[in-house]
Write a protein that holds these residues in place. Structure first.
Motif, PDB file in Angstrom:
ATOM      1  N   ALA A   6       2.726  69.053  44.103  1.00 60.28           N
ATOM      2  CA  ALA A   6       2.280  69.863  44.750  1.00 60.28           C
ATOM      3  C   ALA A   6       1.614  71.029  43.984  1.00 60.28           C
ATOM      4  O   ALA A   6       0.305  71.460  44.425  1.00 60.28           O
ATOM      5  CB  ALA A   6       3.482  70.712  45.660  1.00 60.28           C
ATOM      6  N   ILE A   7       2.374  71.510  42.824  1.00 58.57           N
ATOM      7  CA  ILE A   7       1.480  72.504  41.929  1.00 58.57           C
ATOM      8  C   ILE A   7       0.385  71.915  41.365  1.00 58.57           C
ATOM      9  O   ILE A   7      -0.568  72.621  41.490  1.00 58.57           O
ATOM     10  CB  ILE A   7       2.644  72.935  40.963  1.00 58.57           C
ATOM     11  N   ARG A   8       0.265  70.771  41.044  1.00 60.67           N
ATOM     12  CA  ARG A   8      -0.734  69.988  40.367  1.00 60.67           C
ATOM     13  C   ARG A   8      -2.014  70.265  41.632  1.00 60.67           C
ATOM     14  O   ARG A   8      -3.145  70.285  41.054  1.00 60.67           O
ATOM     15  CB  ARG A   8      -0.215  68.712  39.780  1.00 60.67           C
ATOM     16  N   TYR A   9      -1.564  69.622  42.586  1.00 66.32           N
ATOM     17  CA  TYR A   9      -2.675  69.478  43.565  1.00 66.32           C
ATOM     18  C   TYR A   9      -3.376  70.974  43.989  1.00 66.32           C
ATOM     19  O   TYR A   9      -4.413  71.065  44.275  1.00 66.32           O
ATOM     20  CB  TYR A   9      -2.079  69.033  44.851  1.00 66.32           C
ATOM     21  N   ALA A  10      -2.542  72.214  43.941  1.00 69.35           N
ATOM     22  CA  ALA A  10      -2.858  73.280  44.390  1.00 69.35           C
ATOM     23  C   ALA A  10      -3.700  73.990  43.159  1.00 69.35           C
ATOM     24  O   ALA A  10      -4.618  75.008  43.512  1.00 69.35           O
ATOM     25  CB  ALA A  10      -1.568  74.596  44.526  1.00 69.35           C
ATOM     26  N   ILE A  11      -3.741  73.931  41.865  1.00 66.80           N
ATOM     27  CA  ILE A  11      -4.260  74.451  40.990  1.00 66.80           C
ATOM     28  C   ILE A  11      -5.554  74.463  41.124  1.00 66.80           C
ATOM     29  O   ILE A  11      -6.405  75.549  41.058  1.00 66.80           O
ATOM     30  CB  ILE A  11      -3.855  73.809  39.589  1.00 66.80           C
ATOM     31  N   PRO A  12      -6.269  73.145  41.298  1.00 67.12           N
ATOM     32  CA  PRO A  12      -7.898  73.421  41.531  1.00 67.12           C
ATOM     33  C   PRO A  12      -8.363  73.894  42.962  1.00 67.12           C
ATOM     34  O   PRO A  12      -9.742  74.148  42.911  1.00 67.12           O
ATOM     35  CB  PRO A  12      -8.247  71.712  41.582  1.00 67.12           C
ATOM     36  N   MET A  13      -7.395  74.050  43.690  1.00 64.84           N
ATOM     37  CA  MET A  13      -7.812  74.819  44.935  1.00 64.84           C
ATOM     38  C   MET A  13      -8.427  75.942  44.537  1.00 64.84           C
ATOM     39  O   MET A  13      -9.501  76.694  45.463  1.00 64.84           O
ATOM     40  CB  MET A  13      -6.609  74.772  46.133  1.00 64.84           C
ATOM     41  N   TYR A  14      -7.800  76.808  43.820  1.00 66.76           N
ATOM     42  CA  TYR A  14      -8.100  78.194  43.588  1.00 66.76           C
ATOM     43  C   TYR A  14      -9.663  78.160  42.882  1.00 66.76           C
ATOM     44  O   TYR A  14     -10.543  79.157  43.007  1.00 66.76           O
ATOM     45  CB  TYR A  14      -7.108  78.918  42.671  1.00 66.76           C
ATOM     46  N   GLY A  15      -9.891  77.236  42.133  1.00 61.70           N
ATOM     47  CA  GLY A  15     -11.173  77.128  41.313  1.00 61.70           C
ATOM     48  C   GLY A  15     -12.251  76.711  42.372  1.00 61.70           C
ATOM     49  O   GLY A  15     -13.506  77.464  42.075  1.00 61.70           O
ATOM     50  N   ARG A  16     -12.139  76.165  43.573  1.00 56.61           N
ATOM     51  CA  ARG A  16     -13.268  76.044  44.493  1.00 56.61           C
ATOM     52  C   ARG A  16     -12.980  76.923  45.721  1.00 56.61           C
ATOM     53  O   ARG A  16     -13.866  76.792  46.568  1.00 56.61           O
ATOM     54  CB  ARG A  16     -13.061  74.522  44.974  1.00 56.61           C
ATOM     55  N   SER A  17     -12.300  77.834  45.636  1.00 55.39           N
ATOM     56  CA  SER A  17     -12.348  78.975  46.658  1.00 55.39           C
ATOM     57  C   SER A  17     -13.514  79.661  46.778  1.00 55.39           C
ATOM     58  O   SER A  17     -14.021  79.863  45.601  1.00 55.39           O
ATOM     59  CB  SER A  17     -11.134  79.659  46.488  1.00 55.39           C
ATOM     60  N   PRO A  18     -14.038  79.850  48.042  1.00 56.01           N
ATOM     61  CA  PRO A  18     -15.127  80.625  47.983  1.00 56.01           C
ATOM     62  C   PRO A  18     -15.119  82.166  48.095  1.00 56.01           C
ATOM     63  O   PRO A  18     -16.222  82.876  48.167  1.00 56.01           O
ATOM     64  CB  PRO A  18     -15.810  80.281  49.369  1.00 56.01           C
ATOM     65  N   TYR A  19     -13.771  82.550  47.414  1.00 54.95           N
ATOM     66  CA  TYR A  19     -13.828  84.042  47.491  1.00 54.95           C
ATOM     67  C   TYR A  19     -13.217  84.493  46.064  1.00 54.95           C
ATOM     68  O   TYR A  19     -12.584  83.457  45.555  1.00 54.95           O
ATOM     69  CB  TYR A  19     -12.417  84.132  48.784  1.00 54.95           C
ATOM     70  N   ASP A  20     -13.375  85.596  46.048  1.00 59.02           N
ATOM     71  CA  ASP A  20     -12.946  86.286  44.752  1.00 59.02           C
ATOM     72  C   ASP A  20     -11.559  87.170  44.881  1.00 59.02           C
ATOM     73  O   ASP A  20     -11.677  88.179  45.713  1.00 59.02           O
ATOM     74  CB  ASP A  20     -13.809  87.242  43.856  1.00 59.02           C
ATOM     75  N   ALA A  21     -10.587  86.678  44.631  1.00 58.08           N
ATOM     76  CA  ALA A  21      -9.247  87.203  44.647  1.00 58.08           C
ATOM     77  C   ALA A  21      -8.681  88.300  43.741  1.00 58.08           C
ATOM     78  O   ALA A  21      -8.617  87.882  42.434  1.00 58.08           O
ATOM     79  CB  ALA A  21      -8.130  86.006  45.311  1.00 58.08           C
ATOM     80  N   ASP A  22      -8.255  89.381  44.051  1.00 56.96           N
ATOM     81  CA  ASP A  22      -7.452  90.306  43.191  1.00 56.96           C
ATOM     82  C   ASP A  22      -6.227  89.588  42.568  1.00 56.96           C
ATOM     83  O   ASP A  22      -5.832  89.812  41.690  1.00 56.96           O
ATOM     84  CB  ASP A  22      -6.951  91.480  43.735  1.00 56.96           C
ATOM     85  N   ARG A  23      -5.489  88.771  43.455  1.00 60.19           N
ATOM     86  CA  ARG A  23      -4.113  88.164  43.249  1.00 60.19           C
ATOM     87  C   ARG A  23      -4.195  86.609  43.885  1.00 60.19           C
ATOM     88  O   ARG A  23      -5.030  86.286  44.626  1.00 60.19           O
ATOM     89  CB  ARG A  23      -3.072  88.631  43.605  1.00 60.19           C
ATOM     90  N   LYS A  24      -3.890  85.666  42.977  1.00 59.13           N
ATOM     91  CA  LYS A  24      -3.506  84.169  43.333  1.00 59.13           C
ATOM     92  C   LYS A  24      -2.249  84.029  43.410  1.00 59.13           C
ATOM     93  O   LYS A  24      -1.505  84.070  42.319  1.00 59.13           O
ATOM     94  CB  LYS A  24      -4.390  83.309  42.218  1.00 59.13           C
ATOM     95  N   VAL A  25      -1.798  83.391  44.650  1.00 61.69           N
ATOM     96  CA  VAL A  25      -0.244  83.120  44.656  1.00 61.69           C
ATOM     97  C   VAL A  25      -0.063  82.029  45.497  1.00 61.69           C
ATOM     98  O   VAL A  25      -0.932  81.482  46.451  1.00 61.69           O
ATOM     99  CB  VAL A  25       0.341  84.215  45.721  1.00 61.69           C
ATOM    100  N   LEU A  26       0.681  81.076  44.819  1.00 59.00           N
ATOM    101  CA  LEU A  26       1.070  79.859  45.331  1.00 59.00           C
ATOM    102  C   LEU A  26       2.622  79.824  46.037  1.00 59.00           C
ATOM    103  O   LEU A  26       3.528  80.162  45.138  1.00 59.00           O
ATOM    104  CB  LEU A  26       1.243  78.767  44.510  1.00 59.00           C
ATOM    105  N   ASP A  27       2.819  79.643  47.224  1.00 56.38           N
ATOM    106  CA  ASP A  27       4.019  79.938  47.818  1.00 56.38           C
ATOM    107  C   ASP A  27       4.548  78.609  48.332  1.00 56.38           C
ATOM    108  O   ASP A  27       4.015  77.614  49.166  1.00 56.38           O
ATOM    109  CB  ASP A  27       3.490  80.525  49.264  1.00 56.38           C
ATOM    110  N   ILE A  28       5.693  78.143  47.692  1.00 59.90           N
ATOM    111  CA  ILE A  28       6.012  76.795  48.074  1.00 59.90           C
ATOM    112  C   ILE A  28       7.598  76.761  48.369  1.00 59.90           C
ATOM    113  O   ILE A  28       8.482  77.549  48.054  1.00 59.90           O
ATOM    114  CB  ILE A  28       6.299  76.221  46.389  1.00 59.90           C
ATOM    115  N   SER A  29       7.831  76.195  49.607  1.00 63.73           N
ATOM    116  CA  SER A  29       8.957  75.972  50.449  1.00 63.73           C
ATOM    117  C   SER A  29       9.569  74.550  50.193  1.00 63.73           C
ATOM    118  O   SER A  29       8.744  73.382  50.277  1.00 63.73           O
ATOM    119  CB  SER A  29       8.991  76.559  51.630  1.00 63.73           C
TER     120      SER A  29
END
Length: 302
Positions: A123-146
């Motif tokens: 799940a973490i490995r899948y999520a990492i590149p998601m932030y790189g292709r996000s169309p938004y500039d974020a002050d913070r990047k958070v991954l929430d895992i349940s």
């Protein structure tokens, strides 16, 4: 001078539309939800409904819209085996009550499915590149895992956590302590909260919020989501029920916890923000899985 200004204008117009239109957001939040075989369809629905209800909470809605930029970006996927991640909602801008309502509707309407193993590392490995292709500039990047179990597939979770922290992604956790063996016969993990704290979460002000059962999940996710959106970090005695008005959500989003705390610097090394080594070892899920399969079937899983 006029010629220079004209050249700059032409260069700007030549940029892709996405480069011109990137919006700043207070938070880029990826929600990663466990759908491994230890979770039955009713429990999966409880998880999903918990998120739907959380995004309908007036305090959380005001916190989303009350930050410096007045908006956050959210993506939602479900995960199980190392190779199974199902993206239900890609990056979505929440900048109005209507946008939040549409996100809730899409989430509620998405189909629910269950898979097999538990790969937090996947799940973490899948999520990492998601932030790189996000169309938004974020002050913070958070991954929430349940999830309701420790990692038992796809490589050590601490290694992929390290990769995420190098990208300045904060990882928070919501372990579900259901206190019962899973359908495959694996024993209940009474130490899952400690496992998540030491082996899964990381980054400045990262934290774990424990759900004591699937029935407790809606309460836990509301509390956790507000802490993430408002960036108030870990507060053991924090209770969303004490926030009786929508005004509180705005104040939390704008002022954080309201007390003195360490400021996160632009050059901070997020890999340093992890808890000490877990006493049982962060490979405990893999070892338990191998032992279980060996005792029950005389083989070990691939």
């Amino acid at each position: 001078m006029a010629r220079l200004v004209g050249l700059i204008a032409l260069l700007f117009l030549a940029l892709p539309a996405t480069a011109q239109e990137r919006k700043e957001v207070d938070l880029a939040l990826v929600l990663a939800i466990d759908i491994s075989g230890s979770i039955d369809p009713d429990e999966a629905r409880l998880q999903r409904q918990g998120y739907v209800e959380a995004f309908n909470d007036p305090v959380i809605m005001r916190a989303i819209l009350g930050g410096n930029h007045g908006r956050i970006a959210v993506a939602y996927f479900e995960w199980s085996d190392s190779w199974i991640q199902k993206l239900l909602i890609d990056w979505t801008l929440l900048d109005s009550e209507a946008a939040i309502a549409d996100f809730r509707r899409r989430l509620s309407d998405a189909p629910i499915s269950i898979s097999r193993r538990t790969s937090i590392s996947g799940a973490i490995r899948y999520a990492i590149p998601m932030y790189g292709r996000s169309p938004y500039d974020a002050d913070r990047k958070v991954l929430d895992i349940s999830g309701d179990g420790s990692n038992n597939d796809g490589g050590l979770v601490t290694e992929t956590r390290h990769d995420a922290l190098k990208e300045r992604i904060i990882i928070n956790g919501l372990p579900i302590m259901n206190g019962r063996p899973n359908p495959f016969g694996f024993p209940a993990e009474d130490d899952l909260d400690k496992y998540y704290l030491h082996c899964v979460t990381g980054g400045p002000r990262s934290f774990v919020e424990v759900a004591r059962s699937f029935e407790d999940f809606p309460r836990a996710i509301r509390k956790k989501l507000l802490q993430e959106v408002a960036d108030i970090g870990p507060l053991n005695d924090f209770d969303i029920g004490e926030l009786g008005t929508t005004r509180d959500g705005v104040q939390l989003a704008q002022s954080g916890s309201g007390g003195a705390r360490r400021t996160v610097k632009a050059d901070d090394d997020y890999t340093r923000f992890v808890r000490p080594e877990y006493e049982l070892g962060c490979d405990v899920g893999e070892r338990r899985s191998r032992d279980f399969w060996q005792r029950r079937f005389g083989v070990t899983p691939d």
